[in-house]
Design a protein around this motif. Structure first.
Motif, PDB file in Angstrom:
ATOM      1  N   ARG A 177       0.813  -1.213   0.000  1.00 22.49           N
ATOM      2  CA  ARG A 177       0.000   0.000   0.000  1.00 22.49           C
ATOM      3  C   ARG A 177       0.848   1.264   0.000  1.00 22.49           C
ATOM      4  NH1 ARG A 177      -4.272   0.878   4.802  1.00 22.49           N
ATOM      5  NH2 ARG A 177      -2.344   1.376   5.907  1.00 22.49           N
ATOM      6  N   ARG A 178       1.914   1.292   0.798  1.00 22.86           N
ATOM      7  CA  ARG A 178       2.788   2.465   0.890  1.00 22.86           C
ATOM      8  C   ARG A 178       4.204   1.999   1.141  1.00 22.86           C
ATOM      9  NH1 ARG A 178       2.539   7.070   4.809  1.00 22.86           N
ATOM     10  NH2 ARG A 178       4.427   7.447   3.615  1.00 22.86           N
ATOM     11  N   LEU A 189       4.267  -0.856   3.918  1.00 19.51           N
ATOM     12  CA  LEU A 189       3.012  -1.112   4.625  1.00 19.51           C
ATOM     13  C   LEU A 189       2.066  -1.846   3.697  1.00 19.51           C
ATOM     14  CD1 LEU A 189       1.244  -0.616   7.174  1.00 19.51           C
ATOM     15  CD2 LEU A 189       0.485   1.506   6.082  1.00 19.51           C
ATOM     16  N   TYR A 191      -1.837  -4.091   3.062  1.00 15.21           N
ATOM     17  CA  TYR A 191      -3.250  -3.728   3.157  1.00 15.21           C
ATOM     18  C   TYR A 191      -3.923  -4.226   4.428  1.00 15.21           C
ATOM     19  CZ  TYR A 191      -3.595  -1.815  -1.554  1.00 15.21           C
ATOM     20  OH  TYR A 191      -3.453  -1.024  -2.669  1.00 15.21           O
ATOM     21  N   LYS A 225      -1.547   2.019  10.732  1.00 17.24           N
ATOM     22  CA  LYS A 225      -2.417   2.752   9.823  1.00 17.24           C
ATOM     23  C   LYS A 225      -1.631   3.598   8.824  1.00 17.24           C
ATOM     24  CE  LYS A 225      -6.370   3.304  12.959  1.00 17.24           C
ATOM     25  NZ  LYS A 225      -7.258   4.297  13.626  1.00 17.24           N
ATOM     26  N   ASP A 226      -0.591   4.260   9.297  1.00 15.17           N
ATOM     27  CA  ASP A 226       0.220   5.130   8.459  1.00 15.17           C
ATOM     28  C   ASP A 226       1.569   5.317   9.139  1.00 15.17           C
ATOM     29  OD1 ASP A 226       0.868   6.704   6.302  1.00 15.17           O
ATOM     30  OD2 ASP A 226      -0.086   8.520   7.074  1.00 15.17           O
ATOM     31  N   PHE A 227       2.529   5.831   8.396  1.00 16.60           N
ATOM     32  CA  PHE A 227       3.848   6.097   8.955  1.00 16.60           C
ATOM     33  C   PHE A 227       4.477   7.257   8.198  1.00 16.60           C
ATOM     34  CE2 PHE A 227       4.344   3.108   5.566  1.00 16.60           C
ATOM     35  CZ  PHE A 227       5.546   3.428   4.944  1.00 16.60           C
ATOM     36  N   ALA A 228       5.452   7.906   8.826  1.00 16.82           N
ATOM     37  CA  ALA A 228       6.099   9.074   8.237  1.00 16.82           C
ATOM     38  C   ALA A 228       7.490   9.213   8.837  1.00 16.82           C
ATOM     39  CB  ALA A 228       5.280  10.339   8.496  1.00 16.82           C
ATOM     40  N   LYS A 287      -6.207   8.716  10.959  1.00 16.17           N
ATOM     41  CA  LYS A 287      -5.986   7.925   9.754  1.00 16.17           C
ATOM     42  C   LYS A 287      -4.731   8.323   8.989  1.00 16.17           C
ATOM     43  CE  LYS A 287      -8.926  10.743   6.699  1.00 16.17           C
ATOM     44  NZ  LYS A 287     -10.081  10.705   5.755  1.00 16.17           N
ATOM     45  N   GLN A 288      -4.086   9.454   9.314  1.00 16.77           N
ATOM     46  CA  GLN A 288      -2.888   9.871   8.605  1.00 16.77           C
ATOM     47  C   GLN A 288      -2.012  10.697   9.526  1.00 16.77           C
ATOM     48  OE1 GLN A 288      -3.569  12.216   5.062  1.00 16.77           O
ATOM     49  NE2 GLN A 288      -1.428  12.134   4.416  1.00 16.77           N
ATOM     50  N   CYS A 345      -6.933  14.616   2.832  1.00 18.65           N
ATOM     51  CA  CYS A 345      -5.546  14.154   2.900  1.00 18.65           C
ATOM     52  C   CYS A 345      -4.650  15.370   3.055  1.00 18.65           C
ATOM     53  CB  CYS A 345      -5.160  13.338   1.666  1.00 18.65           C
ATOM     54  SG  CYS A 345      -5.211  14.253   0.115  1.00 18.65           S
ATOM     55  N   THR A 347      -0.181  16.629   2.884  1.00 21.60           N
ATOM     56  CA  THR A 347       1.209  16.337   2.586  1.00 21.60           C
ATOM     57  C   THR A 347       2.052  17.498   3.085  1.00 21.60           C
ATOM     58  OG1 THR A 347       2.778  15.769   0.833  1.00 21.60           O
ATOM     59  CG2 THR A 347       1.087  17.356   0.306  1.00 21.60           C
TER      60      THR A 347
END
Length: 620
Positions: A177-178, A189, A191, A225-228, A287-288, A345, A347
């Motif tokens: 997914r990412r 990541l 699904y 769920k998400d990462f950065a 979620k983000q 979303c 960024t």
């Protein structure tokens, strides 16, 4: 063969040869009878005399062969007389590519090959450890295609090898997914929320460390769920990895009751060790996550399911110190002053943040005056004391997704049009020149991209042709090999020398390497709509009292200006150079520009660089 040998020899010795031929025919009949009985027993067709006939044409719509042709060629078997379970079992052993090709032959095979039973067996064969087949209308088909098409490709900019290579594919991953490359490794990541840690094999080339391939992998965490990480393009700054995940927390200490709560876990990218964790109240679900700011004042922006933005500040230099303290969440100004907006979303880069709402609106946060000047061309509305105040961008249509570089950005609307804005010193906007743009400017020769990526001083676009093949286009600075095939760079989007996979869906570029993620989700359909005829550039719009067709794009006037510029040149060499420059300005497809440039180079080489004074002859 026996009959032909008897006819050629003739006369003497026919008796023994006939007996030998009869004995062979008898043995062949015995073997065929045994095979027929085994087939009837296996397919449960005993007692049906017509069960062993085949139609030579399409099983669903074709007609049977004539009686005379059947007598000459034997009695074949019909695939439609086999039990459906047996047909599905046999077809499930085909590769996915052959299965899709077989389903396109006729109606019967299309129904059989599209059945969930076939895709369930294929999914079990591709991912035997997969416990959950996913969700959706066709869960098994979706899961099988996700696991068949998942792959991470890379192409190193340095060295002699200029081809895509594959990284190791985790068997436990349910699609990709990412992904995010860091200083030493790559994180992926899937699904179902599993975050994989791909450890890379580093090789030294002329004293520089380069990534060769991901040699092994481990599961970093589940329920993600998400990462950065650090939003700068240089992966050297990506020391920590922030993971937004869901964990079970005990409601009361000493009891067995638990409740799901969202949390942010911080890992060291070099070793995968968790060094920090913050847990939120169970009533808040996110979620983000994105990061913005310097290491000492790192701001974590969290997007809730309701479309609200919350932020908290963390000092990254003290994360590795074992201590406990409380961090307070604060509502971001974009959600505080504009409560009616629902952010879909977001960024970010080191000094700015971009928000896209569910209605397609775009809002900006710019924290430094230099980036503000590059993006908008002026400092008139910049307030250094209120850097979180959102700025709305004026756009003609709903925005679907965006990309944010250091000092330029790209937007894609619902009609597939690409708009670029910001600094254009290296031609990273792809407009054909190197003039800065203080407002969104359309790149007219590009339509309906798959994805868009903006780097430090170059941009990449992944596009899909009508034949479902994909190609990678790039513009801007080409130093260091970041635009393969164009070392000097380009002020317009040109086709790069990269063999793009068929199912490519995302891309990312670092200083050393180009990454392409391949994963196909059958539930994600094309989001673009057709542009109305009245809004197409160059299409005449009906108006009262106007009889002549309009030219909204001004192409006719621009072409006249181009011709006058070419006519003013004194030599053929100057005309050739001016024509090349004009081709770069014109809104053409990348392949068309490449064709014209190559044709002009051929004509210039044929003329030997000579030229004459005056306008060209009519034949020329």
């Amino acid at each position: 063969i026996v009959w032909e040998s008897q006819q050629e020899l003739g006369g003497g010795g026919q008796g023994p040869r006939r007996q030998e031929g009869r004995s062979r025919e008898g043995a062949i009949r015995m073997v065929r009878g045994s095979q027929r009985r085994k087939l009837q027993k296996f397919t449960r067709l005993c007692g049906r005399e017509e069960g062993l006939r085949v139609k030579r044409s399409c099983p669903s719509c074709g007609s049977e062969l004539g009686v005379e042709e059947k007598r000459g060629k034997g009695n074949p078997i019909s695939i439609q007389l086999f039990p459906p379970e047996l047909v599905e079992h046999i077809i499930s052993f085909l590769p996915v590519r052959d299965l899709v090709a077989l389903g396109q032959t006729c109606r019967y095979f299309h129904e059989v090959c599209d059945g969930e039973g076939v895709w369930r067996r294929i999914c079990r064969r591709l991912s035997p450890r997969l416990q959950d087949q996913g969700s959706g209308v066709r869960p098994w088909k979706r899961a099988a295609i996700l696991n068949y098409t998942k792959c991470l490709y890379f192409q190193a900019f340095g060295g002699r090898r200029r081809c895509l290579s594959k990284s190791v594919a985790p068997l436990l991953a349910h699609g990709y997914r990412r992904f995010l490359p860091t200083k030493d490794h790559v994180f992926i990541l899937d699904y179902v929320g599993t975050l994989f840690f791909l450890k890379n094999a580093l090789v030294s080339t002329l004293g520089q460390m380069q990534w060769k391939r991901a040699c092994r992998y481990v599961v970093l965490c589940r329920g993600a769920k998400d990462f950065a990480s650090d939003p700068r393009c240089d992966t050297v700054y990506r020391k920590y990895l922030y993971v937004l995940a869901t964990r079970e927390q005990q409601e009361v200490v000493g009891t067995t009751s638990s409740r799901a709560c969202d949390c942010v876990e911080v890992y060291l990218q070099s070793s995968g060790q968790r060094v920090f964790k913050m847990t939120f109240h169970h009533s808040m679900t996110f979620k983000q996550i994105v990061l913005v700011g310097q290491e000492t004042q790192r701001a974590l922006l969290l997007l809730t399911e309701e479309g609200k933005i919350y932020s908290l500040v963390v000092n990254e230099t003290q994360l590795d110190q074992p201590r406990s303290y409380t961090v307070q969440l604060a509502l971001r100004k974009v959600s505080h002053y504009l409560p009616h907006l629902r952010v879909a979303c977001m960024t970010s880069n080191q000094s700015s943040t971009l928000y896209v709402t569910d209605q397609g609106g775009v809002y900006f946060e710019v924290h430094t005056p230099g980036v503000y000047r590059d993006l908008f061309g002026t400092l008139q509305a910049f307030d250094p004391l209120d850097q979180q105040m959102p700025l709305a961008l004026s756009l003609p249509a709903k925005i679907l997704f965006c990309a944010l570089g250091y000092n330029h950005l790209g937007l894609v609307d619902e009609f597939g049009r690409i708009f670029m804005q910001g600094n254009n010193r290296y031609g990273q906007l792809g407009t054909g020149d190197k003039m800065d743009r203080g407002e969104p400017t359309q790149v007219r020769y590009l339509q309906r991209p798959v994805t868009l990526w903006c780097g430090l001083n170059h941009s990449l676009v992944l596009s899909q042709s009508s034949e479902f093949s994909k190609e990678l286009l790039g513009c801007g600075c080409g130093a260091g090999g970041r635009l393969p095939g164009w070392p000097k760079g380009s002020a317009s989007f040109v086709k790069l020398q990269v063999k793009v996979p068929l199912c490519a869906c995302a891309l990312c570029a670092t200083r050393e390497c180009l990454y392409i993620l391949s994963s196909h989700d059958i539930e994600q359909h094309a989001p673009y709509r057709d542009l109305p005829a009245s809004r197409v550039v160059g299409t005449p719009e009906p108006s009262l009292g106007a009889r002549a067709p309009q030219d909204p794009g001004g192409m006719a006037q621009a072409c006249e200006e181009y011709l006058s510029q070419i006519h003013s040149c004194q030599t053929l060499q100057d005309r050739m150079e001016k024509m090349k420059e004009i081709v770069g300005w014109m809104p053409l497809m990348a392949a068309q520009k490449d064709f014209f440039w190559e044709a002009l180079d051929m004509l210039q080489r044929a003329e030997g660089g000579g030229g004459g004074v005056g306008p060209p002859a009519p034949e020329t």
